[in-house]
Design an enzyme around this catalytic site. Structure first.
Site, PDB file in Angstrom:
ATOM      1  N   LEU A  50       0.820  -1.216   0.000  1.00 24.34           N
ATOM      2  CA  LEU A  50       0.000   0.000   0.000  1.00 24.34           C
ATOM      3  C   LEU A  50       0.857   1.272   0.000  1.00 24.34           C
ATOM      4  O   LEU A  50       0.408   2.329   0.440  1.00 24.34           O
ATOM      5  CB  LEU A  50      -1.002   0.008   1.172  1.00 24.34           C
TER       6      LEU A  50
ATOM      7  N   ARG B 271       1.322   9.546 -28.267  1.00 24.92           N
ATOM      8  CA  ARG B 271       1.454   8.307 -27.490  1.00 24.92           C
ATOM      9  C   ARG B 271       0.311   7.360 -27.805  1.00 24.92           C
ATOM     10  O   ARG B 271      -0.781   7.779 -28.206  1.00 24.92           O
ATOM     11  CB  ARG B 271       1.403   8.611 -25.971  1.00 24.92           C
TER      12      ARG B 271
ATOM     13  N   LYS C 108      12.934  -1.907 -15.355  1.00 24.96           N
ATOM     14  CA  LYS C 108      12.089  -2.765 -16.211  1.00 24.96           C
ATOM     15  C   LYS C 108      12.967  -3.640 -17.110  1.00 24.96           C
ATOM     16  O   LYS C 108      12.732  -4.842 -17.270  1.00 24.96           O
ATOM     17  CB  LYS C 108      11.150  -1.897 -17.074  1.00 24.96           C
TER      18      LYS C 108
ATOM     19  N   SER D 244       7.150  -2.348 -19.762  1.00 23.61           N
ATOM     20  CA  SER D 244       6.692  -1.040 -20.237  1.00 23.61           C
ATOM     21  C   SER D 244       7.292  -0.743 -21.599  1.00 23.61           C
ATOM     22  O   SER D 244       8.424  -1.171 -21.900  1.00 23.61           O
ATOM     23  CB  SER D 244       7.162   0.013 -19.234  1.00 23.61           C
TER      24      SER D 244
ATOM     25  N   TYR E  62      14.074   4.203 -13.606  1.00 18.11           N
ATOM     26  CA  TYR E  62      12.831   3.423 -13.648  1.00 18.11           C
ATOM     27  C   TYR E  62      12.857   2.464 -14.840  1.00 18.11           C
ATOM     28  O   TYR E  62      12.615   1.254 -14.697  1.00 18.11           O
ATOM     29  CB  TYR E  62      11.599   4.349 -13.736  1.00 18.11           C
TER      30      TYR E  62
ATOM     31  N   ARG F 118       9.761  18.633 -22.246  1.00 14.43           N
ATOM     32  CA  ARG F 118      10.215  18.039 -20.985  1.00 14.43           C
ATOM     33  C   ARG F 118      11.461  17.190 -21.286  1.00 14.43           C
ATOM     34  O   ARG F 118      11.403  16.336 -22.183  1.00 14.43           O
ATOM     35  CB  ARG F 118       9.085  17.165 -20.419  1.00 14.43           C
TER      36      ARG F 118
HETATM   37  P1  NAD Z   1       0.603   1.641  -9.010  1.00 16.63           P
HETATM   38  O1  NAD Z   1       1.635   2.416  -8.263  1.00 16.63           O
HETATM   39  O2  NAD Z   1      -0.791   2.137  -8.996  1.00 16.63           O
HETATM   40  O3  NAD Z   1       0.606   0.121  -8.506  1.00 16.63           O
HETATM   41  C1  NAD Z   1       1.772  -0.519  -8.030  1.00 16.63           C
HETATM   42  C2  NAD Z   1       1.419  -1.183  -6.702  1.00 16.63           C
HETATM   43  O4  NAD Z   1       2.577  -1.850  -6.193  1.00 16.63           O
HETATM   44  C3  NAD Z   1       0.970  -0.185  -5.626  1.00 16.63           C
HETATM   45  O5  NAD Z   1      -0.257  -0.612  -5.087  1.00 16.63           O
HETATM   46  C4  NAD Z   1       2.081  -0.233  -4.579  1.00 16.63           C
HETATM   47  O6  NAD Z   1       1.585  -0.009  -3.275  1.00 16.63           O
HETATM   48  C5  NAD Z   1       2.632  -1.642  -4.784  1.00 16.63           C
HETATM   49  N1  NAD Z   1       4.039  -1.815  -4.390  1.00 16.63           N
HETATM   50  C6  NAD Z   1       5.111  -1.082  -4.765  1.00 16.63           C
HETATM   51  N2  NAD Z   1       6.219  -1.589  -4.228  1.00 16.63           N
HETATM   52  C7  NAD Z   1       5.863  -2.687  -3.495  1.00 16.63           C
HETATM   53  C8  NAD Z   1       6.572  -3.617  -2.697  1.00 16.63           C
HETATM   54  N3  NAD Z   1       7.884  -3.534  -2.507  1.00 16.63           N
HETATM   55  N4  NAD Z   1       5.882  -4.615  -2.108  1.00 16.63           N
HETATM   56  C9  NAD Z   1       4.531  -4.710  -2.264  1.00 16.63           C
HETATM   57  N5  NAD Z   1       3.816  -3.842  -3.000  1.00 16.63           N
HETATM   58  C10 NAD Z   1       4.472  -2.840  -3.604  1.00 16.63           C
HETATM   59  O7  NAD Z   1       1.131   1.482 -10.508  1.00 16.63           O
HETATM   60  P2  NAD Z   1       0.361   0.976 -11.804  1.00 16.63           P
HETATM   61  O8  NAD Z   1       0.182   2.132 -12.703  1.00 16.63           O
HETATM   62  O9  NAD Z   1      -0.802   0.156 -11.430  1.00 16.63           O
HETATM   63  O10 NAD Z   1       1.498   0.071 -12.446  1.00 16.63           O
HETATM   64  C11 NAD Z   1       1.566  -1.316 -12.190  1.00 16.63           C
HETATM   65  C12 NAD Z   1       2.812  -1.868 -12.873  1.00 16.63           C
HETATM   66  O11 NAD Z   1       2.761  -1.583 -14.256  1.00 16.63           O
HETATM   67  C13 NAD Z   1       4.115  -1.253 -12.352  1.00 16.63           C
HETATM   68  O12 NAD Z   1       5.084  -2.258 -12.303  1.00 16.63           O
HETATM   69  C14 NAD Z   1       4.456  -0.234 -13.414  1.00 16.63           C
HETATM   70  O13 NAD Z   1       5.851   0.005 -13.493  1.00 16.63           O
HETATM   71  C15 NAD Z   1       3.944  -0.914 -14.670  1.00 16.63           C
HETATM   72  N6  NAD Z   1       3.621   0.028 -15.744  1.00 16.63           N
HETATM   73  C16 NAD Z   1       2.779   1.076 -15.476  1.00 16.63           C
HETATM   74  C17 NAD Z   1       2.504   1.996 -16.476  1.00 16.63           C
HETATM   75  C18 NAD Z   1       1.632   3.194 -16.213  1.00 16.63           C
HETATM   76  O14 NAD Z   1       1.724   4.169 -16.968  1.00 16.63           O
HETATM   77  N7  NAD Z   1       0.773   3.180 -15.188  1.00 16.63           N
HETATM   78  C19 NAD Z   1       3.047   1.815 -17.766  1.00 16.63           C
HETATM   79  C20 NAD Z   1       3.877   0.719 -17.993  1.00 16.63           C
HETATM   80  C21 NAD Z   1       4.155  -0.173 -16.971  1.00 16.63           C
HETATM   81  C1  WQD Z   2       2.597  11.779 -22.412  1.00 22.39           C
HETATM   82  C2  WQD Z   2       2.764  12.998 -23.308  1.00 22.39           C
HETATM   83  C3  WQD Z   2       4.428  14.556 -22.530  1.00 22.39           C
HETATM   84  C4  WQD Z   2       2.328  15.780 -18.892  1.00 22.39           C
HETATM   85  C5  WQD Z   2       5.282   7.672 -18.897  1.00 22.39           C
HETATM   86  C6  WQD Z   2       6.523   6.936 -18.522  1.00 22.39           C
HETATM   87  C7  WQD Z   2       6.525   5.570 -19.145  1.00 22.39           C
HETATM   88  C8  WQD Z   2       5.235   4.809 -18.827  1.00 22.39           C
HETATM   89  C9  WQD Z   2       4.015   5.629 -19.092  1.00 22.39           C
HETATM   90  C10 WQD Z   2       5.523   3.368 -16.953  1.00 22.39           C
HETATM   91  C11 WQD Z   2       4.230  13.414 -23.519  1.00 22.39           C
HETATM   92  C12 WQD Z   2       3.045  15.194 -22.507  1.00 22.39           C
HETATM   93  C13 WQD Z   2       2.679  15.170 -20.081  1.00 22.39           C
HETATM   94  C14 WQD Z   2       2.015  17.167 -18.893  1.00 22.39           C
HETATM   95  C15 WQD Z   2       2.392  17.217 -21.270  1.00 22.39           C
HETATM   96  N1  WQD Z   2       5.146   4.461 -17.438  1.00 22.39           N
HETATM   97  N2  WQD Z   2       2.708  15.867 -21.247  1.00 22.39           N
HETATM   98  N3  WQD Z   2       2.061  17.826 -20.094  1.00 22.39           N
HETATM   99  O1  WQD Z   2       6.079  10.145 -20.715  1.00 22.39           O
HETATM  100  O2  WQD Z   2       4.764   8.844 -22.471  1.00 22.39           O
HETATM  101  O3  WQD Z   2       5.233   7.802 -20.314  1.00 22.39           O
HETATM  102  O4  WQD Z   2       4.131   6.917 -18.456  1.00 22.39           O
HETATM  103  O5  WQD Z   2       6.174   2.504 -17.464  1.00 22.39           O
HETATM  104  O6  WQD Z   2       7.651   4.920 -18.650  1.00 22.39           O
HETATM  105  O7  WQD Z   2       7.653   7.693 -18.976  1.00 22.39           O
HETATM  106  O8  WQD Z   2       3.597   9.636 -20.395  1.00 22.39           O
HETATM  107  O9  WQD Z   2       1.647  10.888 -19.617  1.00 22.39           O
HETATM  108  O10 WQD Z   2       3.951  11.577 -18.810  1.00 22.39           O
HETATM  109  O11 WQD Z   2       3.317  11.989 -21.185  1.00 22.39           O
HETATM  110  O12 WQD Z   2       2.437  17.868 -22.314  1.00 22.39           O
HETATM  111  O13 WQD Z   2       1.730  17.766 -17.860  1.00 22.39           O
HETATM  112  O14 WQD Z   2       2.149  14.128 -22.651  1.00 22.39           O
HETATM  113  O15 WQD Z   2       5.400  15.496 -22.940  1.00 22.39           O
HETATM  114  O16 WQD Z   2       4.338  13.876 -24.832  1.00 22.39           O
HETATM  115  P1  WQD Z   2       5.016   9.179 -21.045  1.00 22.39           P
HETATM  116  P2  WQD Z   2       3.094  11.037 -19.904  1.00 22.39           P
END
Ligand code: NAD
Ligand code: WQD
Length: 337
Positions: free
Chosen positions: A33, A230, A152, A124, A148, A291
């Site tokens: 959590l 995206r 991955k 990711s 980060y 950014r």
């Molecule tokens: P999130 O932060 O909402 O969920 C991650 C969960 O993991 C949280 O509930 C957190 O409390 C739990 N957690 C973190 N470290 C922990 C630990 N050491 N032990 C137990 N629980 C732990 O994130 P999300 O958006 O649901 O993402 C889930 C997964 O998908 C992550 O691995 C993230 O890197 C990956 N991912 C997310 C995105 C995105 O944009 N949301 C994109 C690509 C990949």
């Molecule tokens: C999307 C677009 C920004 C915010 C991130 C992580 C990636 C993955 C998904 C986990 C870009 C633009 C954003 C704002 C903006 N996560 N933007 N104003 O960067 O594609 O991906 O989340 O694995 O690893 O890097 O997503 O939503 O941050 O940005 O103009 O306030 O929106 O420049 O073009 P991103 P994002």
């Protein structure tokens, strides 16, 4: 069939728990959590009218993880748990490496000892770095631009080495593009703490009035309107991708990799317009410099997942914006209220 969901209280995890329960799986969540609330799981149970087991535990605590495995005895693990904020990972790399890598190593050690050797890992699109062309297929070169992303990539490599050492493992690496949206019920959704870093939660906070204006990071990219592009994918479509992956995992595939994206990109300004249509209000914005670390455009070729898993994203941009807004307006303080 029993599935242990690490990080199941989080954004993508909670939506996946809904789909798992609705498909009849027996579900347990392991979550510390640190970035979520137990309320999400209460709401998962409300949506599905089914119950799940919850273990409040940290993957860094190997003894607790071992105990959970001996109590629940899962058939497979879906591993979402991890820290995910790119900017924070740059300032706190050790925290990210420790939590994401050590946490995963602990999980894998327990699985290696007691079984099961079946795991779906949340990777990711960040592992593709700045792609040389589009759309991106699974065999594109991999790289990481920040700690980060490196976690991955490293976990993908660890899992690959593990499979080579012991072919009894079945491993699915799922590379998510840009998840957004919320469950159609409006009961669960994305609940970032503090000021959001990502585009969609930021736009929704502007729409609800808790933030004043959106900053659009750059309009001088080589894209149709100059803003970043995206592959935004509805979180329910993404969750269903996991449901389609499980039978594949149980068919003994070894190690497999799939892009989970829609196959089409939307620009930042198209997202603003989509959101304005959904909320019926205006999203004021300023164009500001790019950014650092952002790429111009990124979208998936999802053909492999369609062919091999029978999965494809079905929700439209308007569905994604409508469901995001429905969650935001019904839960202006997220789960905190
Ligand atoms: P999130 O932060 O909402 O969920 C991650 C969960 O993991 C949280 O509930 C957190 O409390 C739990 N957690 C973190 N470290 C922990 C630990 N050491 N032990 C137990 N629980 C732990 O994130 P999300 O958006 O649901 O993402 C889930 C997964 O998908 C992550 O691995 C993230 O890197 C990956 N991912 C997310 C995105 C995105 O944009 N949301 C994109 C690509 C990949
Ligand atoms: C999307 C677009 C920004 C915010 C991130 C992580 C990636 C993955 C998904 C986990 C870009 C633009 C954003 C704002 C903006 N996560 N933007 N104003 O960067 O594609 O991906 O989340 O694995 O690893 O890097 O997503 O939503 O941050 O940005 O103009 O306030 O929106 O420049 O073009 P991103 P994002």
């Amino acid at each position: 069939m029993k599935i242990l969901v690490t990080g199941g209280a989080g954004y993508i995890g909670s939506h996946t728990c809904v789909e798992l329960l609705q498909e009849g799986y027996d579900v347990a969540v392991l979550d510390n959590l640190s970035n979520s609330s137990k309320e999400s799981l209460i709401r998962v149970e409300k949506i599905t009218k089914k119950s799940l087991a919850f273990f409040h535990a940290d993957l860094l605590d190997t003894a607790a993880v071992t105990q959970i495995f001996s109590r629940f005895r899962p058939d497979a693990v879906i591993h979402f748990a991890g820290l995910k904020a790119v900017g924070e990972s740059v300032t706190m790399p050790l925290t990210y490496f420790h939590n994401n890598i050590t946490g995963t190593l602990n999980l894998l050690s327990v699985m290696a000892q007691s079984g099961p050797k079946n795991i779906v890992f949340s990777s990711s699109a960040t592992v593709y770095g700045d792609p040389a062309s589009l759309p991106i297929t699974e065999d594109f070169p991999l790289s990481a631009a920040n700690p980060y992303g490196r976690t991955k990539l490293m976990i993908e490599e660890i899992l690959t080495d593990l499979f080579h050492a012991d072919p009894e493992w079945n491993i699915a690496l799922l590379r998510y593009f840009n998840p957004m949206g919320a469950h159609a019920s409006g009961l669960i959704g994305e609940d970032p703490q503090g000021i959001p870093n990502n585009l969609v939660p930021f736009i929704s906070r502007v729409a609800i009035g808790s933030l004043d204006r959106l900053q659009v990071f750059g309009n001088d990219y080589d894209t149709p309107d100059g803003t970043g592009v995206r592959d935004f994918i509805h979180v329910t479509d993404l969750a269903c991708g996991h449901i389609k992956t499980l039978p594949k995992l149980f068919s003994n595939p070894g190690i497999v990799t799939y892009n989970l994206g829609t196959g089409r990109g939307y620009s930042v300004l198209e997202m603003v317009e989509g959101f304005q249509r959904a909320c019926g209000c205006s999203i004021p914005y300023d164009i500001v410099p790019r950014r650092p670390g952002d790429i111009a455009a990124c979208w998936a070729d999802p053909t492999k997942a369609k062919k091999e898993l029978g999965w494809e994203a079905v929700k439209t941009l308007d569905d994604m914006c409508k469901d995001t807004w429905n969650w935001q307006k019904n839960n202006p303080q997220g789960y905190a209220a």
